[in-house]
Design a protein around this motif. Structure first.
Motif, PDB file in Angstrom:
ATOM      1  N   GLY A 179     154.845  52.594  46.351  1.00  0.00           N
ATOM      2  CA  GLY A 179     156.261  52.762  46.069  1.00  0.00           C
ATOM      3  C   GLY A 179     156.862  53.955  46.791  1.00  0.00           C
ATOM      4  N   ARG A 180     158.203  54.060  46.672  1.00  0.00           N
ATOM      5  CA  ARG A 180     158.933  55.160  47.307  1.00  0.00           C
ATOM      6  C   ARG A 180     159.225  56.256  46.279  1.00  0.00           C
ATOM      7  N   PRO A 181     158.978  57.497  46.605  1.00  0.00           N
ATOM      8  CA  PRO A 181     159.402  58.562  45.699  1.00  0.00           C
ATOM      9  C   PRO A 181     160.928  58.674  45.704  1.00  0.00           C
ATOM     10  N   ALA A 182     161.527  58.724  44.519  1.00  0.00           N
ATOM     11  CA  ALA A 182     162.987  58.786  44.432  1.00  0.00           C
ATOM     12  C   ALA A 182     163.501  60.212  44.566  1.00  0.00           C
ATOM     13  N   THR A 183     162.681  61.185  44.208  1.00  0.00           N
ATOM     14  CA  THR A 183     163.054  62.602  44.272  1.00  0.00           C
ATOM     15  C   THR A 183     161.856  63.398  44.775  1.00  0.00           C
ATOM     16  N   ARG A 188     154.677  64.448  43.375  1.00  0.00           N
ATOM     17  CA  ARG A 188     153.489  64.877  42.633  1.00  0.00           C
ATOM     18  C   ARG A 188     152.657  63.696  42.155  1.00  0.00           C
ATOM     19  N   ASP A 189     153.219  62.499  42.181  1.00  0.00           N
ATOM     20  CA  ASP A 189     152.480  61.302  41.784  1.00  0.00           C
ATOM     21  C   ASP A 189     151.987  60.506  42.991  1.00  0.00           C
ATOM     22  N   TRP A 264     167.407  64.033  51.009  1.00  0.00           N
ATOM     23  CA  TRP A 264     166.916  65.377  50.703  1.00  0.00           C
ATOM     24  C   TRP A 264     166.471  66.124  51.968  1.00  0.00           C
ATOM     25  N   SER A 265     166.799  65.594  53.135  1.00  0.00           N
ATOM     26  CA  SER A 265     166.308  66.170  54.401  1.00  0.00           C
ATOM     27  C   SER A 265     167.464  66.504  55.332  1.00  0.00           C
ATOM     28  N   PRO A 266     168.234  67.550  55.021  1.00  0.00           N
ATOM     29  CA  PRO A 266     169.360  67.906  55.896  1.00  0.00           C
ATOM     30  C   PRO A 266     168.868  68.570  57.178  1.00  0.00           C
ATOM     31  N   ALA A 267     169.712  68.513  58.193  1.00  0.00           N
ATOM     32  CA  ALA A 267     169.389  69.176  59.456  1.00  0.00           C
ATOM     33  C   ALA A 267     169.644  70.681  59.338  1.00  0.00           C
ATOM     34  N   ASP A 268     168.728  71.462  59.854  1.00  0.00           N
ATOM     35  CA  ASP A 268     168.839  72.920  59.866  1.00  0.00           C
ATOM     36  C   ASP A 268     168.927  73.419  61.304  1.00  0.00           C
TER      37      ASP A 268
END
Length: 304
Positions: A179-183, A188-189, A264-268
């Motif tokens: 599955g895909r992690p939602a957050t 951790r799972d 959750w992965s913005p450009a820096d």
């Protein structure tokens, strides 16, 4: 100290840098015995031991390490000045040494090095790629390349290559099975491919969404220290990897990997070339900076 010659100091620097009398002798074009004799004479004149010697190894003493750190940038500066005098101020010659991460070195090799070597045929370009952050002045580099956030505050920095983001990626088969992690907390799972930093610490994966920032110490049985290897492991379905996007781009484009937690992965801010603000900028570095800016400006222009 009048009895200490420039050749003595260069001999010491070579031995301390190579950690070997034989390799230092080969680099200087002298015999091992003459080099050893010169170093013993230098230690006697200075009245201090500079090198620890055993039958198998050689390493600087505390005094030797201090001398090497002060001496390396001075010898490098001297070589630059002598090159300028010998060949004239308008002819660019010499060696340009740049310390960079593997990804940054790859970018420079692709976008800057070919044109630079074509334009400046009398300059030797040395790119040293390693993960650890080094003191570029103490270790004799003209410049370094790192992520903007890692550049020391007292350095002049020149951004290039655009923004950069770290992304979580996994093989489609892994996602189908787990599955895909939602957050980020959901990682951790999952089975994660963790990273060991050059300092020895494990890297905590860093995420941001709006004003929320989060660092997760993810679980995982596999620990690597190289982004290319982490991508390979993810492609094999061994877990989720967290890497700079360029390392995973080809596998994302051809479907071997899928992107996770994209929101959750913005450009820096991305990469910067940096150098000491208080030192003379040698002509090869000035020429490299000029070309780097050319490339950066060209990439920023909208396609016609």
């Amino acid at each position: 100290m009048a009895d200490v010659t420039l050749s003595d100091l260069k001999a010491f620097a070579a031995v301390a840098r190579h950690r070997s009398f034989q390799r230092a002798a080969d680099s200087l074009g002298v015999s091992r015995s003459s080099l050893s004799h010169a170093l013993r004479g230098l230690e006697q004149r200075l009245g201090v031991r500079l090198l620890h010697r055993t039958t198998r190894s050689v390493a600087p003493t505390e005094s030797g390490e201090h001398l090497l750190q002060r001496l390396t940038p001075l010898l490098h500066e001297l070589d630059t000045v002598l090159d300028t005098i010998s060949h004239g101020p308008d002819e660019i010659v010499g060696t340009l040494r740049i310390n960079a991460s593997t990804g940054a070195a790859r970018w420079l090799l692709q976008h800057v090095a070919p044109a630079f070597l074509q334009r400046h045929r009398r300059v030797a370009l040395e790119l040293v790629s390693e993960g650890r952050l080094v003191d570029i002045v103490a270790e004799g580099f003209d410049a370094g390349v790192r992520l903007a956030e890692a550049v020391p505050k007292d350095m002049v920095s020149i951004p290039f290559g655009g923004t950069l983001r770290f992304v979580a990626v996994a093989a489609p088969a892994y996602v189908a099975a787990h599955g895909r992690p939602a957050t980020p907390e959901a990682l951790r799972d999952h089975h994660c491919i963790r990273q060991r930093l050059p300092s020895g610490k494990r890297y905590r994966w860093e995420f941001a969404k709006g004003r929320r920032e989060m660092a997760v110490d993810v679980p995982g049985a596999l620990l690597l220290d190289n982004s290319d290897l982490m991508v390979d492991a993810a492609i094999q379905g061994l877990g989720i990897a967290f890497v700079p996007e360029p390392f995973a781009r080809a596998a994302l484009d051809d479907g071997r990997l899928v992107l996770l937690l994209e929101d959750w992965s913005p450009a820096d801010p991305g990469l910067c070339l940096y150098y000491a603000s208080w030192r003379h900028v040698p002509p090869p570095l000035r020429a490299f900076i000029a070309l780097l800016r050319e490339v950066t400006e060209a990439q920023a222009r909208p396609a016609s």
